[in-house]
Write a protein that holds these residues in place. Structure first.
Motif, PDB file in Angstrom:
ATOM      1  N   ASP A 159      11.813  33.213   0.961  1.00 35.37           N
ATOM      2  CA  ASP A 159      12.044  33.947   2.208  1.00 35.37           C
ATOM      3  C   ASP A 159      11.556  33.154   3.421  1.00 35.37           C
ATOM      4  O   ASP A 159      12.155  33.217   4.502  1.00 35.37           O
ATOM      5  CB  ASP A 159      11.385  35.327   2.165  1.00 35.37           C
ATOM      6  N   LEU A 160      10.490  32.373   3.254  1.00 34.15           N
ATOM      7  CA  LEU A 160      10.013  31.534   4.344  1.00 34.15           C
ATOM      8  C   LEU A 160      11.000  30.406   4.639  1.00 34.15           C
ATOM      9  O   LEU A 160      11.226  30.041   5.793  1.00 34.15           O
ATOM     10  CB  LEU A 160       8.645  30.952   3.993  1.00 34.15           C
ATOM     11  N   ARG A 161      11.591  29.854   3.597  1.00 32.15           N
ATOM     12  CA  ARG A 161      12.633  28.845   3.781  1.00 32.15           C
ATOM     13  C   ARG A 161      13.819  29.429   4.541  1.00 32.15           C
ATOM     14  O   ARG A 161      14.372  28.791   5.449  1.00 32.15           O
ATOM     15  CB  ARG A 161      13.092  28.318   2.419  1.00 32.15           C
ATOM     16  N   ASP A 162      14.211  30.654   4.201  1.00 32.20           N
ATOM     17  CA  ASP A 162      15.341  31.292   4.869  1.00 32.20           C
ATOM     18  C   ASP A 162      15.047  31.532   6.353  1.00 32.20           C
ATOM     19  O   ASP A 162      15.917  31.331   7.221  1.00 32.20           O
ATOM     20  CB  ASP A 162      15.667  32.622   4.189  1.00 32.20           C
ATOM     21  N   GLU A 163      13.823  31.942   6.664  1.00 34.08           N
ATOM     22  CA  GLU A 163      13.437  32.171   8.063  1.00 34.08           C
ATOM     23  C   GLU A 163      13.465  30.860   8.850  1.00 34.08           C
ATOM     24  O   GLU A 163      13.917  30.823  10.006  1.00 34.08           O
ATOM     25  CB  GLU A 163      12.042  32.787   8.123  1.00 34.08           C
ATOM     26  N   LEU A 164      12.991  29.789   8.234  1.00 34.09           N
ATOM     27  CA  LEU A 164      12.999  28.488   8.895  1.00 34.09           C
ATOM     28  C   LEU A 164      14.430  28.039   9.177  1.00 34.09           C
ATOM     29  O   LEU A 164      14.741  27.552  10.276  1.00 34.09           O
ATOM     30  CB  LEU A 164      12.285  27.462   8.019  1.00 34.09           C
ATOM     31  N   HIS A 165      15.312  28.208   8.200  1.00 30.05           N
ATOM     32  CA  HIS A 165      16.711  27.801   8.392  1.00 30.05           C
ATOM     33  C   HIS A 165      17.355  28.595   9.525  1.00 30.05           C
ATOM     34  O   HIS A 165      18.139  28.040  10.308  1.00 30.05           O
ATOM     35  CB  HIS A 165      17.481  28.008   7.098  1.00 30.05           C
ATOM     36  N   ASP A 166      17.011  29.862   9.635  1.00 27.42           N
ATOM     37  CA  ASP A 166      17.539  30.675  10.729  1.00 27.42           C
ATOM     38  C   ASP A 166      17.076  30.137  12.086  1.00 27.42           C
ATOM     39  O   ASP A 166      17.870  30.086  13.041  1.00 27.42           O
ATOM     40  CB  ASP A 166      17.088  32.128  10.551  1.00 27.42           C
ATOM     41  N   GLN A 167      15.822  29.709  12.177  1.00 28.64           N
ATOM     42  CA  GLN A 167      15.327  29.118  13.426  1.00 28.64           C
ATOM     43  C   GLN A 167      16.085  27.833  13.765  1.00 28.64           C
ATOM     44  O   GLN A 167      16.401  27.586  14.928  1.00 28.64           O
ATOM     45  CB  GLN A 167      13.830  28.821  13.308  1.00 28.64           C
ATOM     46  N   VAL A 168      16.368  27.029  12.762  1.00 25.45           N
ATOM     47  CA  VAL A 168      17.136  25.802  12.972  1.00 25.45           C
ATOM     48  C   VAL A 168      18.545  26.135  13.470  1.00 25.45           C
ATOM     49  O   VAL A 168      19.030  25.554  14.461  1.00 25.45           O
ATOM     50  CB  VAL A 168      17.203  24.977  11.672  1.00 25.45           C
ATOM     51  N   GLU A 169      19.195  27.067  12.808  1.00 27.17           N
ATOM     52  CA  GLU A 169      20.560  27.439  13.182  1.00 27.17           C
ATOM     53  C   GLU A 169      20.629  27.990  14.605  1.00 27.17           C
ATOM     54  O   GLU A 169      21.541  27.652  15.380  1.00 27.17           O
ATOM     55  CB  GLU A 169      21.099  28.476  12.191  1.00 27.17           C
ATOM     56  N   ARG A 170      19.675  28.818  14.962  1.00 24.10           N
ATOM     57  CA  ARG A 170      19.665  29.376  16.316  1.00 24.10           C
ATOM     58  C   ARG A 170      19.397  28.303  17.363  1.00 24.10           C
ATOM     59  O   ARG A 170      19.962  28.337  18.464  1.00 24.10           O
ATOM     60  CB  ARG A 170      18.630  30.502  16.420  1.00 24.10           C
ATOM     61  N   SER A 171      18.535  27.338  17.043  1.00 24.13           N
ATOM     62  CA  SER A 171      18.269  26.237  17.975  1.00 24.13           C
ATOM     63  C   SER A 171      19.514  25.383  18.174  1.00 24.13           C
ATOM     64  O   SER A 171      19.832  24.974  19.303  1.00 24.13           O
ATOM     65  CB  SER A 171      17.112  25.376  17.457  1.00 24.13           C
ATOM     66  N   LEU A 172      20.254  25.119  17.093  1.00 21.94           N
ATOM     67  CA  LEU A 172      21.496  24.347  17.204  1.00 21.94           C
ATOM     68  C   LEU A 172      22.527  25.081  18.045  1.00 21.94           C
ATOM     69  O   LEU A 172      23.257  24.461  18.837  1.00 21.94           O
ATOM     70  CB  LEU A 172      22.052  24.059  15.808  1.00 21.94           C
ATOM     71  N   SER A 173      22.584  26.385  17.901  1.00 18.31           N
ATOM     72  CA  SER A 173      23.560  27.165  18.675  1.00 18.31           C
ATOM     73  C   SER A 173      23.254  27.143  20.167  1.00 18.31           C
ATOM     74  O   SER A 173      24.135  27.388  20.997  1.00 18.31           O
ATOM     75  CB  SER A 173      23.587  28.612  18.174  1.00 18.31           C
ATOM     76  N   LEU A 174      21.991  26.815  20.514  1.00 18.11           N
ATOM     77  CA  LEU A 174      21.584  26.765  21.920  1.00 18.11           C
ATOM     78  C   LEU A 174      21.565  25.337  22.470  1.00 18.11           C
ATOM     79  O   LEU A 174      21.108  25.116  23.590  1.00 18.11           O
ATOM     80  CB  LEU A 174      20.205  27.409  22.071  1.00 18.11           C
ATOM     81  N   GLY A 175      22.061  24.373  21.686  1.00 18.62           N
ATOM     82  CA  GLY A 175      22.230  23.027  22.212  1.00 18.62           C
ATOM     83  C   GLY A 175      21.376  21.937  21.612  1.00 18.62           C
ATOM     84  O   GLY A 175      21.511  20.768  22.005  1.00 18.62           O
ATOM     85  N   ALA A 176      20.497  22.268  20.689  1.00 23.15           N
ATOM     86  CA  ALA A 176      19.743  21.207  20.016  1.00 23.15           C
ATOM     87  C   ALA A 176      20.703  20.351  19.204  1.00 23.15           C
ATOM     88  O   ALA A 176      21.756  20.810  18.750  1.00 23.15           O
ATOM     89  CB  ALA A 176      18.674  21.812  19.114  1.00 23.15           C
ATOM     90  N   LYS A 177      20.329  19.085  19.003  1.00 24.53           N
ATOM     91  CA  LYS A 177      21.181  18.157  18.264  1.00 24.53           C
ATOM     92  C   LYS A 177      20.569  17.880  16.893  1.00 24.53           C
ATOM     93  O   LYS A 177      19.413  17.478  16.795  1.00 24.53           O
ATOM     94  CB  LYS A 177      21.328  16.849  19.039  1.00 24.53           C
ATOM     95  N   LEU A 178      21.362  18.088  15.838  1.00 16.69           N
ATOM     96  CA  LEU A 178      20.891  17.835  14.485  1.00 16.69           C
ATOM     97  C   LEU A 178      21.060  16.362  14.147  1.00 16.69           C
ATOM     98  O   LEU A 178      22.176  15.846  14.134  1.00 16.69           O
ATOM     99  CB  LEU A 178      21.667  18.696  13.479  1.00 16.69           C
ATOM    100  N   ILE A 179      19.933  15.695  13.865  1.00 19.65           N
ATOM    101  CA  ILE A 179      19.977  14.281  13.489  1.00 19.65           C
ATOM    102  C   ILE A 179      20.103  14.138  11.976  1.00 19.65           C
ATOM    103  O   ILE A 179      20.874  13.326  11.465  1.00 19.65           O
ATOM    104  CB  ILE A 179      18.717  13.544  13.986  1.00 19.65           C
ATOM    105  N   THR A 180      19.330  14.946  11.247  1.00 19.47           N
ATOM    106  CA  THR A 180      19.399  14.921   9.781  1.00 19.47           C
ATOM    107  C   THR A 180      18.824  16.215   9.239  1.00 19.47           C
ATOM    108  O   THR A 180      18.052  16.896   9.915  1.00 19.47           O
ATOM    109  CB  THR A 180      18.619  13.718   9.205  1.00 19.47           C
ATOM    110  N   GLY A 181      19.215  16.554   8.006  1.00 19.14           N
ATOM    111  CA  GLY A 181      18.675  17.750   7.358  1.00 19.14           C
ATOM    112  C   GLY A 181      19.386  19.013   7.791  1.00 19.14           C
ATOM    113  O   GLY A 181      20.612  19.056   7.903  1.00 19.14           O
ATOM    114  N   GLY A 182      18.596  20.062   8.004  1.00 18.60           N
ATOM    115  CA  GLY A 182      19.156  21.337   8.437  1.00 18.60           C
ATOM    116  C   GLY A 182      19.840  22.109   7.341  1.00 18.60           C
ATOM    117  O   GLY A 182      20.742  22.903   7.611  1.00 18.60           O
TER     118      GLY A 182
END
Length: 454
Positions: free
Chosen positions: A308-331
């Motif tokens: 569940d902690l992994r899922d919460e972290l992934h949600d934070q990543v996805e929301r950051s990308l939707s607001l303009g962050a750039k994914l270099i690797t992972g995610g």
């Protein structure tokens, strides 16, 4: 209700434990009170003997306890061994220094003789997290108990076997029966324990939300509390930093314990002129990390502690990308059995994104580009957290000047933020209040008592 010990590398339940019922809690607290009344009468040398024996047992059984830590919360076995050794060092430190830290302090007044005595409060309830399941407990318990207090441990619900192992090793080290007890209870039972007339104070290491609840509850019962909460530690890289060395330290600071640490480097704030070169070094280093069984010394990527902690972290990543962050690797999830998440780099992070505003408790590095030193300081302080920070530069004078302007409980120059028994540890703002460790920490749970004699 039961507490479950689940191996995060496999997802398999290893053991389950029923929670302690409220009537049994009262009986246990009464027994601990009796033990504490005896313990506080012992001198420092007698208490120190117990902690010295505890340190010896921790070292003798290091592989046993490290294996338990890895099996129950997932960290790399080599990191778990280091955690057990740090516990031994912490026990020895307070065994050696408590008497000096709490010696009577003479003060001039209108009395013939006046002084301050530091006397124990009673039972301290320690509410501890799972990410360092031995060290977090020892760093709270050792100073509190050397001061003459007893400890009741309410450990995180996913590490019940660690909680019971800690109680067992205190007993094996020769501590009086019931002076340290682990209560396997749910979070809903915590108020019942705090409210008890037997409990004098509370210390919590955990989330911001948990800290708010415990502080409110302790306050309603007029009981002292110390809180060490979340962090969003800035890792500030100035233009003259040694890029190769600093990148190596940055990877360790972010991915140690799979990033599941309050003082892990979270926001990498770097001057734009070196950003591309630095991120390239950083990306190359994490590309060399390999996931696998955390019990295997060749593994460098462990699972996260819970799915569940992994899922919460992934949600934070996805929301950051939707607001303009750039994914270099992972995610993304690593396609393996267990709660694995790929080491992730987010670039072009800015305020307003979860990767900047929230605590990322896992293997995600957020890079924030700035114009200059002043911009770096401004963005470093633009957070509700204030636990740790680090500054990286070849000019240590400049590094120290920047460090003094960062709003945090500790700031390191050219070093990864860490806890050390010799240094006070804690935060400001929403990262909590009060201090652990050092002479400052041992005085948190004592009665600072004035004695005046004509």
């Amino acid at each position: 209700m039961s507490l479950h010990s689940i191996n995060p590398a496999t997802g398999k339940t290893m053991q389950s434990f029923p929670v302690v019922q409220d009537d049994a809690i009262t009986s246990i607290l009464e027994s601990v009170t009796t033990a504490q009344n005896h313990w506080e009468q012992l001198d420092f040398d007698q208490r120190a003997t117990c902690f010295t024996a505890l340190a010896r047992l921790l070292r003798q059984s290091c592989d046993k306890y490290a294996g338990l830590i890895t099996e129950e919360m997932g960290k790399l076995l080599k990191e778990a061994r280091a955690e057990v050794e740090k516990c031994a060092l912490g026990c020895e430190y307070f065994a050696e220094h408590a008497a000096d830290f709490l010696a009577d302090e003479s003060l001039a007044s209108d009395a013939g003789h006046s002084y301050v005595a530091y006397q124990p409060l009673g039972i301290v309830l320690c509410i501890m997290p799972w990410n360092y399941p031995f060290w977090q407990v020892i760093r709270a318990a050792a100073p509190a108990m050397m001061a003459g207090n007893a400890v009741i441990l309410k450990h995180a619900s996913n590490v019940p076997r660690c909680a019971l192992a800690l109680e067992e090793i205190f007993r094996e080290a020769g501590f009086p029966e019931n002076i340290f007890r682990s209560l396997l209870i749910s979070s809903t039972q915590v108020e019942h324990v705090i409210a008890s007339e037997h409990v004098a104070a509370v210390t919590l290491t955990g989330s911001e939300a948990a800290g708010q609840k415990v502080a409110a509850t302790a306050g309603s019962y007029l009981k002292k509390c110390v809180l060490e909460l979340g962090g969003s530690d800035p890792f500030i890289i100035l233009a003259d930093a040694d890029i190769a060395f600093t990148a190596e330290q940055a990877v360790t600071g972010r991915f140690q314990n799979m990033g599941q640490s309050c003082i892990a480097a979270k926001r990498f704030i770097l001057v734009d002129s070196i950003a591309d070169e630095f991120i390239a070094h950083f990306e190359d280093l994490i590309s060399q990390l390999r996931y696998g069984d955390p019990m295997d010394n060749a593994t460098s990527i462990a699972p996260m502690a819970r799915a569940d902690l992994r899922d919460e972290l992934h949600d934070q990543v996805e929301r950051s990308l939707s607001l303009g962050a750039k994914l270099i690797t992972g995610g993304a999830f690593i396609k393996a059995q267990g709660a694995y998440y790929a080491p992730t780099i987010l670039d072009r992070v800015r305020p307003g994104m979860p990767a900047f505003d929230e605590e990322l408790f896992g293997p995600v590095a957020a890079f924030v580009r700035v114009r200059d030193v002043e911009d770096a300081i401004m963005l470093a302080n633009q957070t509700r957290f204030g636990l740790g920070a680090s500054v990286w530069t070849k000019n240590t004078g400049q590094g120290e000047a920047v460090a003094k302007r960062i709003h945090a409980g500790c700031t390191f120059v050219n070093g990864i933020v860490k806890s050390d028994p010799r240094l006070p540890f804690g935060g400001v703002k929403h990262s909590g209040f009060g201090r652990e460790l050092s002479s400052h920490g041992i005085r948190e749970f004592v009665n600072v008592k004035t004695v005046w004699i004509k």
